[in-house]
Each structure stands twice: as structure tokens, then as C-alpha cells.
Design a protein around this motif. Structure first.
Motif, mmCIF file in Angstrom:
data_model
loop_
_atom_site.group_PDB
_atom_site.id
_atom_site.type_symbol
_atom_site.label_atom_id
_atom_site.label_comp_id
_atom_site.label_asym_id
_atom_site.label_seq_id
_atom_site.Cartn_x
_atom_site.Cartn_y
_atom_site.Cartn_z
ATOM 1 N N SER A 360 0.795 -1.225 0.000
ATOM 2 C CA SER A 360 0.000 0.000 0.000
ATOM 3 C C SER A 360 0.830 1.279 0.000
ATOM 4 O O SER A 360 0.271 2.375 0.147
ATOM 5 C CB SER A 360 -0.934 -0.003 1.216
ATOM 6 N N LEU A 361 2.146 1.201 -0.148
ATOM 7 C CA LEU A 361 2.977 2.413 -0.166
ATOM 8 C C LEU A 361 2.592 3.304 -1.350
ATOM 9 O O LEU A 361 2.439 2.828 -2.479
ATOM 10 C CB LEU A 361 4.453 2.040 -0.263
ATOM 11 N N THR A 362 2.473 4.600 -1.074
ATOM 12 C CA THR A 362 2.121 5.561 -2.120
ATOM 13 C C THR A 362 3.381 6.141 -2.753
ATOM 14 O O THR A 362 4.499 5.959 -2.258
ATOM 15 C CB THR A 362 1.287 6.705 -1.528
ATOM 16 N N GLU A 363 3.199 6.860 -3.838
ATOM 17 C CA GLU A 363 4.339 7.499 -4.495
ATOM 18 C C GLU A 363 5.009 8.497 -3.568
ATOM 19 O O GLU A 363 6.246 8.593 -3.530
ATOM 20 C CB GLU A 363 3.873 8.193 -5.785
ATOM 21 N N ASP A 364 4.218 9.265 -2.802
ATOM 22 C CA ASP A 364 4.799 10.246 -1.877
ATOM 23 C C ASP A 364 5.588 9.526 -0.773
ATOM 24 O O ASP A 364 6.660 9.998 -0.362
ATOM 25 C CB ASP A 364 3.695 11.096 -1.242
ATOM 26 N N GLU A 365 5.081 8.410 -0.289
ATOM 27 C CA GLU A 365 5.798 7.668 0.742
ATOM 28 C C GLU A 365 7.095 7.082 0.205
ATOM 29 O O GLU A 365 8.131 7.094 0.880
ATOM 30 C CB GLU A 365 4.896 6.566 1.310
ATOM 31 N N MET A 366 7.070 6.577 -1.013
ATOM 32 C CA MET A 366 8.295 6.055 -1.604
ATOM 33 C C MET A 366 9.316 7.177 -1.824
ATOM 34 O O MET A 366 10.529 6.975 -1.668
ATOM 35 C CB MET A 366 7.984 5.354 -2.918
ATOM 36 N N ALA A 367 8.844 8.357 -2.172
ATOM 37 C CA ALA A 367 9.749 9.495 -2.348
ATOM 38 C C ALA A 367 10.407 9.873 -1.019
ATOM 39 O O ALA A 367 11.606 10.184 -0.970
ATOM 40 C CB ALA A 367 8.992 10.684 -2.925
ATOM 41 N N LEU A 368 9.619 9.845 0.072
ATOM 42 C CA LEU A 368 10.181 10.133 1.390
ATOM 43 C C LEU A 368 11.226 9.090 1.759
ATOM 44 O O LEU A 368 12.315 9.421 2.241
ATOM 45 C CB LEU A 368 9.071 10.161 2.444
ATOM 46 N N ALA A 369 10.903 7.835 1.542
ATOM 47 C CA ALA A 369 11.849 6.767 1.854
ATOM 48 C C ALA A 369 13.143 6.943 1.067
ATOM 49 O O ALA A 369 14.248 6.793 1.612
ATOM 50 C CB ALA A 369 11.227 5.412 1.542
ATOM 51 N N ARG A 370 13.015 7.268 -0.213
ATOM 52 C CA ARG A 370 14.203 7.472 -1.051
ATOM 53 C C ARG A 370 15.078 8.599 -0.499
ATOM 54 O O ARG A 370 16.304 8.461 -0.379
ATOM 55 C CB ARG A 370 13.776 7.792 -2.479
ATOM 56 N N SER A 371 14.458 9.710 -0.142
ATOM 57 C CA SER A 371 15.199 10.872 0.346
ATOM 58 C C SER A 371 15.927 10.558 1.657
ATOM 59 O O SER A 371 17.125 10.837 1.792
ATOM 60 C CB SER A 371 14.231 12.047 0.543
ATOM 61 N N VAL A 372 15.217 9.976 2.601
ATOM 62 C CA VAL A 372 15.813 9.715 3.912
ATOM 63 C C VAL A 372 16.920 8.676 3.807
ATOM 64 O O VAL A 372 18.024 8.856 4.352
ATOM 65 C CB VAL A 372 14.730 9.255 4.905
ATOM 66 N N LEU A 373 16.653 7.572 3.142
ATOM 67 C CA LEU A 373 17.645 6.498 3.059
ATOM 68 C C LEU A 373 18.899 6.952 2.314
ATOM 69 O O LEU A 373 20.023 6.609 2.698
ATOM 70 C CB LEU A 373 17.029 5.279 2.376
ATOM 71 N N THR A 374 18.716 7.733 1.252
ATOM 72 C CA THR A 374 19.869 8.234 0.505
ATOM 73 C C THR A 374 20.743 9.098 1.397
ATOM 74 O O THR A 374 21.972 8.956 1.432
ATOM 75 C CB THR A 374 19.407 9.036 -0.728
ATOM 76 N N ASP A 375 20.137 10.008 2.152
ATOM 77 C CA ASP A 375 20.903 10.905 3.026
ATOM 78 C C ASP A 375 21.600 10.142 4.147
ATOM 79 O O ASP A 375 22.782 10.366 4.434
ATOM 80 C CB ASP A 375 19.978 11.973 3.622
ATOM 81 N N VAL A 376 20.860 9.267 4.808
ATOM 82 C CA VAL A 376 21.417 8.562 5.969
ATOM 83 C C VAL A 376 22.541 7.619 5.554
ATOM 84 O O VAL A 376 23.604 7.572 6.193
ATOM 85 C CB VAL A 376 20.306 7.790 6.721
ATOM 86 N N LEU A 377 22.339 6.867 4.484
ATOM 87 C CA LEU A 377 23.363 5.889 4.088
ATOM 88 C C LEU A 377 24.575 6.561 3.447
ATOM 89 O O LEU A 377 25.701 6.092 3.616
ATOM 90 C CB LEU A 377 22.748 4.865 3.138
ATOM 91 N N SER A 378 24.374 7.650 2.730
ATOM 92 C CA SER A 378 25.508 8.351 2.120
ATOM 93 C C SER A 378 26.389 8.991 3.187
ATOM 94 O O SER A 378 27.615 9.094 3.029
ATOM 95 C CB SER A 378 25.022 9.417 1.138
ATOM 96 N N ALA A 379 25.794 9.392 4.308
ATOM 97 C CA ALA A 379 26.560 9.982 5.412
ATOM 98 C C ALA A 379 27.457 8.957 6.084
ATOM 99 O O ALA A 379 28.406 9.311 6.788
ATOM 100 C CB ALA A 379 25.614 10.599 6.435
ATOM 101 N N ARG A 380 27.161 7.669 5.880
ATOM 102 C CA ARG A 380 27.956 6.600 6.510
ATOM 103 C C ARG A 380 28.839 5.870 5.514
ATOM 104 O O ARG A 380 29.422 4.862 5.823
ATOM 105 C CB ARG A 380 27.005 5.613 7.202
ATOM 106 N N ALA A 381 28.861 6.367 4.308
ATOM 107 C CA ALA A 381 29.679 5.717 3.279
ATOM 108 C C ALA A 381 31.171 5.968 3.511
ATOM 109 O O ALA A 381 31.558 6.967 4.081
ATOM 110 C CB ALA A 381 29.265 6.222 1.909
#
Length: 381
Positions: A360-381
Motif C-alpha cells: 500500500s505504499l504511495t508514491e509520496d511515501e516512496m519518495a520520502l523513503a528514497r530521500s531519507v535512506l539516501t541521506d542517511v546511508l551516504s553519510a555513513r559511506a
């Protein structure tokens, strides 16, 4: 100080200190009825736990049967609702019969213990769920733990057995990594050696197979006379409870011998009603299973996971417990709740974020997930 002057629980303080120092201390956190964060940590794969028809299924069952089942199913805890759901679930996944337990944990223990014993060999994958591990320990059978997904090791254990009976135990979809068991190959080995294959479909039901009928159905083994399936209603079906599916003789045997069935209070009517309604929704909306896998692939791409996911589970291995905890905390601060798996749930050095896709994930929810995960994981790269 003499032993008589020591508290018998004094050791707990040191134990807690050691776990805290290792980053392995666990805490309960109550969630609100309506979460403010995007949830990618739950096992509500199909998004049915809050579905109006599923909620109404629970409410209608309570109005008819009451809040509790009132006793063991062999005494007063069995209802027409339980038996109707068992028939529907068995028909849906393609088995002759089903027996409902109070949880997936008790279903696994009941099935494994009742189908083995001192004169049996149990062969178990090294990464099976804790409920199956406990079941093996309780079985009094000789237990051989084989490397993960190693069919040759399973065949070797069966070939060397001296016991009268043998059972091979595996998950269809492994809960921490989300990878699939080689069910066809395992079944071929079992057939050659006269062994029973017991498969836990907790994470396969609702996600794999045509319309979510599970991995056993997908590979053509549903209903085979030498296959037993266990399942839970607490994940894709958004409710609670467990079930064992197989030939009618297995159901009869469990009713006679499974202690987690005989001596346990029957599953509450609300849970049965909700699970039944969820099964009806899934039958009418088979697109949900495909949507889970589609969203899982997107999440894996965002997290730069090498292998495309084969289930709802996306495992992002970060290494040490403190690193995984910090990453999960950073996600939560940004409005995204993710799972954080640490030892002993996963091997040392493989602490991880465990993301779970939801139909049931919406496009807006997937966009939020993409933004947060990209920022958090890139900070630990």
C-alpha cells in the motif's frame, strides 16, 4: 558475603551492563495508534492491518463470539469461525487441511515436535527462525544443522541417518535476509531419502506465488503428500495466529499430540475474523503481492543493495550494532521507521537495517523513503 546474603537476581545487573556496552540492549517503545512516521519496519506486507474490511472482520467476530475463545480448542475454544478459516486457508494455498494455532511460534513448535521424536532425524537450515530452533531443541530428535541453503549438506545428513524417520526444516523466505530456500531441490533430496519436508511460509504467504499463495505453491509443491507447511497470520494477513497445513492425517495427528495446541487457549475470535477478512481481500486483490515485490526492488536500488530482493525484505548490512543503531535512529529522526537487526538475531558483524516493503505504499511515501535512506546511508559511506 555468603551465598545466602546474595540476591538470586544480582547477576542481571552485570548481564545488562555487558549487553549495553556491546550495543545489544533492547527496549520496548510504544507506538501511537496512528503513526507519524512512515513505517518500513513492520511485517504488514500487504497493508491489511488497518484495512477497513479486515478491521470489520475482527469486530464482527467479537460481536458474535466474544472477546476470547474461552479455552483450549479441544474444550470450548473451537468455533465455526476457526474451522471456516482453516478450510479457506487450505483451499487458498493448495493443501488438503489446515489447523490454526495461537501463533506462528506455537504452530512451528507443535508441528516439528509432533512429527519427530527420539527415533527421528531433524535436518535444519542454519538460518531458520528461533521458533524452529526451539522446536528442534524440544523435539528430542537428533538434530543436524546444515549451512544456509546447502542442499548437498542436507543430502549428506539424510544419507548417513540411522533413524527410522527424518524431517527437513526450512523457511521458504528467510526472515533476516529475505532470500529464498531451494525448495524444489530440497524436495527432490527428501524424496530420494524418504524424508518429510517442513516449510515455514511466514514470509512467503501473501508475497510469493500466484496472488500471494506462497513459495510452495509457486514451485508446484503445495499439497504434496510429503510436504507440510506452517504459516502465520501476523504478517501478510495483518492479524495474529499461526497454522499448520498438510495432509488430513497430519491435522488429525496434531490434534492428538501437539502440546501447543492441546494445552493452549484457542486463537481469539477477533484474530480469526480479521485473518479471514484479509484472506478474502487478498483473493479479490491479487495485485498486492506483485506490488510488494515491486516496492522492495525500488528500496533495494535506493540502498545500493547488490542482489535484487526476492521478497518483501530488504537487508542493508552495516556491520557493528552501534552503526546500525545510529543509522536507524537517524532515519527515525527524519520520519522513517526501519528495523534494526543485531546479534543474536543475525551473525556478529552483520548488524543491519531491515526494510520491509508494503503493497500500500504511495508514491509520496516512496519518495520520502528514497530521500531519507539516501541521506542517511551516504553519510555513513
Amino acid at each position: 558475603m555468603t551465598r545466602a546474603g546474595l540476591s538470586p537476581l544480582a547477576w542481571l545487573d552485570e548481564y545488562a551492563r555487558q549487553r549495553r556496552a556491546a550495543g545489544l540492549r533492547r527496549e520496548l517503545r510504544a507506538r501511537p495508534p496512528v503513526g507519524t512516521e512512515l513505517d518500513l519496519a513492520s511485517n504488514d506486507y500487504l497493508g491489511l492491518a488497518q484495512h477497513p474490511e479486515v478491521i470489520e472482520g475482527a469486530v464482527a467476530a467479537v460481536r458474535t463470539w466474544g472477546a476470547g475463545s474461552t479455552g483450549s480448542r479441544l474444550v470450548t475454544g473451537n468455533t465455526e469461525l476457526h474451522e471456516k478459516f482453516e478450510r479457506a486457508l487450505a483451499d487458498f494455498v493448495g493443501f488438503e487441511s489446515a489447523l490454526v494455532f495461537s501463533s506462528g511460534y506455537t504452530a512451528n513448535i507443535g508441528a516439528v515436535v509432533s512429527l519427530t521424536g527420539p527415533d527421528a532425524l531433524l535436518v535444519s537450515d542454519a538460518l531458520t527462525h528461533a521458533s524452529l530452533i526451539d522446536a528442534c531443541r524440544l523435539s528430542r530428535a537428533r538434530v543436524v544443522v546444515t549451512p544456509h541453503r546447502d542442499v548437498a549438506a542436507v543430502e549428506g545428513a539424510l544419507a548417513e541417518r540411522t533413524e527410522q524417520r527424518a524431517v527437513v526444516v526450512t523457511e521458504s523466505v528467510f526472515s533476516a535476509d529475505g532470500d529464498l530456500a531451494p525448495l524444489r531441490e530440497l524436495h527432490e533430496v527428501c524424496r530420494r531419502h524418504g524424508a518429510l519436508l517442513l516449510v515455514d511460509e511466514a514470509h512467503g504467504l501473501g508475497v510469493r506465488g500466484a496472488g500471494g499463495r506462497g513459495l510452495l505453491h509457486e514451485v508446484g509443491l503445495a499439497g504434496a503428500p510429503d510436504v507440510v507447511m506452517t504459516a502465520t497470520m501476523s504478517k501478510a494477513l495483518g492479524s495474529q495466529g499461526g497454522a499448520v497445513l498438510g495432509p488430513a492425517a497430519v491435522r488429525d495427528h496434531l490434534i492428538d499430540t501437539a502440546r501447543t495446541f492441546i494445552f493452549d487457549t484457542g486463537l481469539a475470535p477477533a484474530a480469526v475474523g480479521a485473518a479471514g477478512a484479509a484472506l478474502r481481500v487478498l483473493t479479490a486483490e491479487p495485485w498486492r503481492a506483485a506490488a510488494v515485490l515491486r516496492h522492495a526492488r525500488t528500496l533495494a536500488e535506493v540502498c545500493d543493495v547488490a542482489e535484487p530482493p526476492e521478497s518483501a525484505v530488504v537487508s542493508v548490512i552495516l556491520g557493528e550494532p552501534e552503526v546500525a543503531l545510529a543509522a536507524a535512529g537517524a532515519c527515525l529522526e527524519r520520519g522513517l521507521r526501519v528495523g534494526c537487526f543485531r546479534p543474536p538475531t543475525v551473525p556478529a558483524g552483520t548488524s543491519r537495517l531491515r526494510l520491509t516493503a508494503r503493497a500500500s505504499l504511495t508514491e509520496d511515501e516512496m519518495a520520502l523513503a528514497r530521500s531519507v535512506l539516501t541521506d542517511v546511508l551516504s553519510a555513513r559511506a
